[in-house]
Design a protein around this motif. Structure first.
Motif, PDB file in Angstrom:
ATOM      1  N   PRO A   1       0.794  -1.238   0.000  1.00 35.95           N
ATOM      2  CA  PRO A   1       0.000   0.000   0.000  1.00 35.95           C
ATOM      3  C   PRO A   1       0.823   1.283   0.000  1.00 35.95           C
ATOM      4  CG  PRO A   1       0.105  -0.883   2.214  1.00 35.95           C
ATOM      5  CD  PRO A   1       0.848  -1.866   1.332  1.00 35.95           C
ATOM      6  N   PHE A   2       2.004   1.253  -0.571  1.00 33.09           N
ATOM      7  CA  PHE A   2       2.852   2.440  -0.634  1.00 33.09           C
ATOM      8  C   PHE A   2       3.605   2.422  -1.952  1.00 33.09           C
ATOM      9  CE2 PHE A   2       4.765  -0.986   1.842  1.00 33.09           C
ATOM     10  CZ  PHE A   2       5.935  -1.259   1.138  1.00 33.09           C
ATOM     11  N   SER A   3       4.184   3.558  -2.309  1.00 32.26           N
ATOM     12  CA  SER A   3       4.984   3.631  -3.533  1.00 32.26           C
ATOM     13  C   SER A   3       6.286   2.859  -3.342  1.00 32.26           C
ATOM     14  CB  SER A   3       5.307   5.090  -3.869  1.00 32.26           C
ATOM     15  OG  SER A   3       4.126   5.830  -4.090  1.00 32.26           O
ATOM     16  N   THR A   4       6.702   2.157  -4.376  1.00 33.11           N
ATOM     17  CA  THR A   4       7.947   1.394  -4.312  1.00 33.11           C
ATOM     18  C   THR A   4       8.998   2.038  -5.213  1.00 33.11           C
ATOM     19  OG1 THR A   4       7.215  -0.087  -6.095  1.00 33.11           O
ATOM     20  CG2 THR A   4       6.750  -0.762  -3.830  1.00 33.11           C
ATOM     21  N   VAL A   5      10.259   1.924  -4.782  1.00 31.94           N
ATOM     22  CA  VAL A   5      11.400   2.415  -5.548  1.00 31.94           C
ATOM     23  C   VAL A   5      12.386   1.260  -5.663  1.00 31.94           C
ATOM     24  CG1 VAL A   5      13.207   4.170  -5.726  1.00 31.94           C
ATOM     25  CG2 VAL A   5      11.039   4.720  -4.590  1.00 31.94           C
ATOM     26  N   HIS A   6      12.855   1.015  -6.877  1.00 28.77           N
ATOM     27  CA  HIS A   6      13.607  -0.216  -7.138  1.00 28.77           C
ATOM     28  C   HIS A   6      14.663   0.033  -8.198  1.00 28.77           C
ATOM     29  CE1 HIS A   6      14.278  -4.239  -8.924  1.00 28.77           C
ATOM     30  NE2 HIS A   6      13.836  -3.745 -10.058  1.00 28.77           N
ATOM     31  N   THR A   7      15.901  -0.404  -7.940  1.00 29.61           N
ATOM     32  CA  THR A   7      16.967  -0.386  -8.942  1.00 29.61           C
ATOM     33  C   THR A   7      17.069  -1.779  -9.556  1.00 29.61           C
ATOM     34  OG1 THR A   7      18.194   1.330  -7.772  1.00 29.61           O
ATOM     35  CG2 THR A   7      19.409   0.015  -9.375  1.00 29.61           C
ATOM     36  N   GLY A   8      17.001  -1.832 -10.903  1.00 28.54           N
ATOM     37  CA  GLY A   8      16.900  -3.128 -11.562  1.00 28.54           C
ATOM     38  C   GLY A   8      18.164  -3.621 -12.236  1.00 28.54           C
ATOM     39  N   THR A   9      18.925  -2.741 -12.876  1.00 30.91           N
ATOM     40  CA  THR A   9      20.139  -3.162 -13.565  1.00 30.91           C
ATOM     41  C   THR A   9      21.250  -2.150 -13.322  1.00 30.91           C
ATOM     42  OG1 THR A   9      19.721  -1.995 -15.661  1.00 30.91           O
ATOM     43  CG2 THR A   9      18.756  -4.190 -15.416  1.00 30.91           C
ATOM     44  N   VAL A  10      22.495  -2.643 -13.293  1.00 30.61           N
ATOM     45  CA  VAL A  10      23.683  -1.798 -13.138  1.00 30.61           C
ATOM     46  C   VAL A  10      24.761  -2.316 -14.082  1.00 30.61           C
ATOM     47  CG1 VAL A  10      25.406  -0.864 -11.543  1.00 30.61           C
ATOM     48  CG2 VAL A  10      23.146  -1.501 -10.680  1.00 30.61           C
ATOM     49  N   GLN A  11      25.413  -1.410 -14.824  1.00 26.90           N
ATOM     50  CA  GLN A  11      26.554  -1.769 -15.666  1.00 26.90           C
ATOM     51  C   GLN A  11      27.658  -0.740 -15.454  1.00 26.90           C
ATOM     52  OE1 GLN A  11      23.462  -1.273 -17.600  1.00 26.90           O
ATOM     53  NE2 GLN A  11      22.892  -3.397 -17.270  1.00 26.90           N
ATOM     54  N   GLY A  12      28.873  -1.233 -15.202  1.00 31.11           N
ATOM     55  CA  GLY A  12      29.976  -0.300 -15.032  1.00 31.11           C
ATOM     56  C   GLY A  12      31.300  -1.006 -14.847  1.00 31.11           C
ATOM     57  N   GLY A  13      32.368  -0.303 -15.194  1.00 31.55           N
ATOM     58  CA  GLY A  13      33.713  -0.823 -14.984  1.00 31.55           C
ATOM     59  C   GLY A  13      34.171  -1.742 -16.091  1.00 31.55           C
ATOM     60  N   GLN A  14      35.515  -1.799 -16.262  1.00 32.54           N
ATOM     61  CA  GLN A  14      36.113  -2.655 -17.281  1.00 32.54           C
ATOM     62  C   GLN A  14      37.010  -3.733 -16.691  1.00 32.54           C
ATOM     63  OE1 GLN A  14      37.737   0.900 -19.416  1.00 32.54           O
ATOM     64  NE2 GLN A  14      36.941  -0.142 -21.233  1.00 32.54           N
ATOM     65  N   ALA A  15      37.779  -3.366 -15.690  1.00 31.61           N
ATOM     66  CA  ALA A  15      38.713  -4.306 -15.062  1.00 31.61           C
ATOM     67  C   ALA A  15      38.985  -3.838 -13.643  1.00 31.61           C
ATOM     68  CB  ALA A  15      40.022  -4.379 -15.855  1.00 31.61           C
ATOM     69  N   LEU A  16      39.395  -4.768 -12.801  1.00 33.09           N
ATOM     70  CA  LEU A  16      39.595  -4.427 -11.396  1.00 33.09           C
ATOM     71  C   LEU A  16      40.708  -3.416 -11.199  1.00 33.09           C
ATOM     72  CD1 LEU A  16      38.775  -4.916  -8.472  1.00 33.09           C
ATOM     73  CD2 LEU A  16      40.333  -6.881  -8.426  1.00 33.09           C
ATOM     74  N   ASN A  17      41.690  -3.410 -12.070  1.00 33.45           N
ATOM     75  CA  ASN A  17      42.821  -2.501 -11.870  1.00 33.45           C
ATOM     76  C   ASN A  17      42.652  -1.164 -12.603  1.00 33.45           C
ATOM     77  OD1 ASN A  17      43.132  -3.426 -14.451  1.00 33.45           O
ATOM     78  ND2 ASN A  17      45.304  -3.981 -14.245  1.00 33.45           N
ATOM     79  N   ILE A  18      41.412  -0.869 -13.025  1.00 32.93           N
ATOM     80  CA  ILE A  18      41.105   0.418 -13.644  1.00 32.93           C
ATOM     81  C   ILE A  18      39.987   1.098 -12.850  1.00 32.93           C
ATOM     82  CG2 ILE A  18      40.297   1.608 -15.724  1.00 32.93           C
ATOM     83  CD1 ILE A  18      41.239  -0.771 -17.358  1.00 32.93           C
ATOM     84  N   VAL A  19      40.229   2.322 -12.408  1.00 34.09           N
ATOM     85  CA  VAL A  19      39.153   3.103 -11.801  1.00 34.09           C
ATOM     86  C   VAL A  19      38.094   3.339 -12.879  1.00 34.09           C
ATOM     87  CG1 VAL A  19      38.526   5.336 -10.823  1.00 34.09           C
ATOM     88  CG2 VAL A  19      40.627   4.201 -10.073  1.00 34.09           C
ATOM     89  N   PRO A  20      36.857   2.892 -12.666  1.00 32.79           N
ATOM     90  CA  PRO A  20      35.852   2.932 -13.737  1.00 32.79           C
ATOM     91  C   PRO A  20      35.445   4.353 -14.122  1.00 32.79           C
ATOM     92  CG  PRO A  20      34.871   2.184 -11.683  1.00 32.79           C
ATOM     93  CD  PRO A  20      36.338   2.238 -11.448  1.00 32.79           C
TER      94      PRO A  20
END
Length: 392
Positions: free
Chosen positions: A235-254
């Motif tokens: 009975p309330f408004s919902t807020v939801h994050t569905g997908t995330v894409q980012g970064g190339q490699a662990l040794n690179i600051v994205p």
């Protein structure tokens, strides 16, 4: 029941509709071509309203007098994908087992469309005094995209429908309310560098995470403090994050990160208020990022939005559709998923209800099904509609 309406006709049409893979990523034109041929074989002409590149279309047809306001039966032809789902039956072939019909779209919502089409011979034989309109849309599943072109077409007509029945699966309960939706993409542009020199870069993933965390706080705030609207399971408004894409490699600051989020709002909330607050929060983070590099930025773009539905409980539309279900005193329902109903209601000022066979508990899942008993109840619903509009 009129002998022109029977289980065999409905199941035959449903089998045909399921055989067309109308996942939103694909065209629906082959399905509509079959529907047009079927309607034409019963003396009914229809028109298509195409998208820009003519790969998809809406279909609109009127049975009965074209100069009167009638009842519009609305359904979307597209379905959600089966990719990644563990189906035990072929999704685009109708399987009949123990009183259930399995296949993608059986519940959401080709079952309703099949019943409506199976009723066409009965509609024609009845010599309707008040028309019935068939409105089939495309790309509902990705944000009620296609129906907007049909609404634009109807807005230009001298006579608009007097009532719209959206045949989404409600177990044939009459539904007069559902939430609205706003979805947006957030794109964070940072500065890349070697991870060993991380302070010299701007980590786009970290800044995206801070915004995602802010959105989660907003979700929790609404769950705990409201505002609330009784009648909904949630009975309330919902807020939801569905997908995330980012970064190339662990040794690179994205340098780049993007995510999609949505708000499904009750009537008491305008989702654009949340969006404005998010833009303010993003602006604060953007200024922080630019202390390291002026090229950093955060963009927020709406990808989809449609209004909620709220039809007056004491209106003639509710009374009329309740009578068709033969449950005049049954409670009205609210649903947590969206439909095209809010667009018809707001853009055309057409009283709109949601009422159709099946359950969304089966929709969007592997081995989606609809029960024969639900199709039969919908056939009875359709026969009552025909009888009512033949008497007026």
């Amino acid at each position: 029941m009129n002998d022109l309406m029977n289980d065999a006709a409905t199941v035959h049409i449903l089998r045909k509709l399921i055989s067309f893979d109308t996942t939103s990523a694909h065209s629906n034109l082959a399905l509509l071509a079959w529907v047009q041929d079927y309607l034409r074989s019963h003396g009914v002409e229809s028109q298509l309203i195409h998208n820009d590149d003519n790969t998809k279309a809406n279909l609109y047809a009127t049975l009965g007098p074209a100069d009167k306001a009638g009842v519009m039966l609305s359904g979307h032809t597209d379905t959600v994908p089966v990719t990644g789902q563990n189906w035990t039956r072929p999704p685009h072939e109708l399987s009949d087992e123990d009183g259930r019909f399995y296949g993608r779209g059986t519940a959401d919502m080709k079952g309703f469309i099949a019943v409506a089409l199976a009723a066409v011979p009965a509609m024609q034989a009845a010599r309707l005094q008040t028309p019935i309109h068939l409105a089939l849309s495309y790309d509902e599943e990705i944000g009620c995209v296609g129906v907007r072109r049909m609404i634009h077409m109807l807005a230009q007509q001298p006579v608009k429908p007097a009532l719209c029945i959206i045949g989404e699966p409600t177990g044939l309960q009459v539904v007069n309310k559902h939430k609205g939706k706003l979805a947006a993409r957030v794109t964070v542009q940072g500065k890349a560098c070697h991870s060993g020199m991380a302070p010299q870069g701007v980590n786009a993933v970290n800044y995206a995470a801070r915004l995602i965390g802010w959105l989660e706080q907003q979700a929790q705030l609404r769950q705990q403090q409201g505002p609330f609207e009784e009648g909904y399971d949630i009975p309330f408004s919902t807020v939801h994050t569905g997908t995330v894409q980012g970064g190339q490699a662990l040794n690179i600051v994205p340098q780049h990160c993007s995510f999609l989020f949505e708000m499904r709002n009750i009537a008491a909330e305008d989702p654009h208020d949340l969006l404005a607050q998010l833009r303010t929060e993003a602006g604060n983070l953007e200024r922080e990022m630019r202390r390291v590099d002026d090229s950093c930025r955060i963009d927020i773009d709406i990808t989809t939005e449609y209004p909620g539905l709220s039809t007056a409980e004491d209106g003639e539309a509710i009374t009329f559709v309740r009578q068709l279900t033969n449950q005049a005193d049954a409670p009205l329902g609210n649903i947590n998923f969206g439909t095209e109903g809010g667009l018809f209601s707001q853009a055309l000022q057409v009283p709109t209800v949601v009422c159709g066979p099946g359950s969304m508990d089966q929709g969007h899942k592997p081995d989606e099904y609809i029960e024969l008993s639900q199709l039969q109840q919908c056939q009875t619903f359709m026969q009552r509609l025909i009888e009512r509009l033949s008497l007026q």
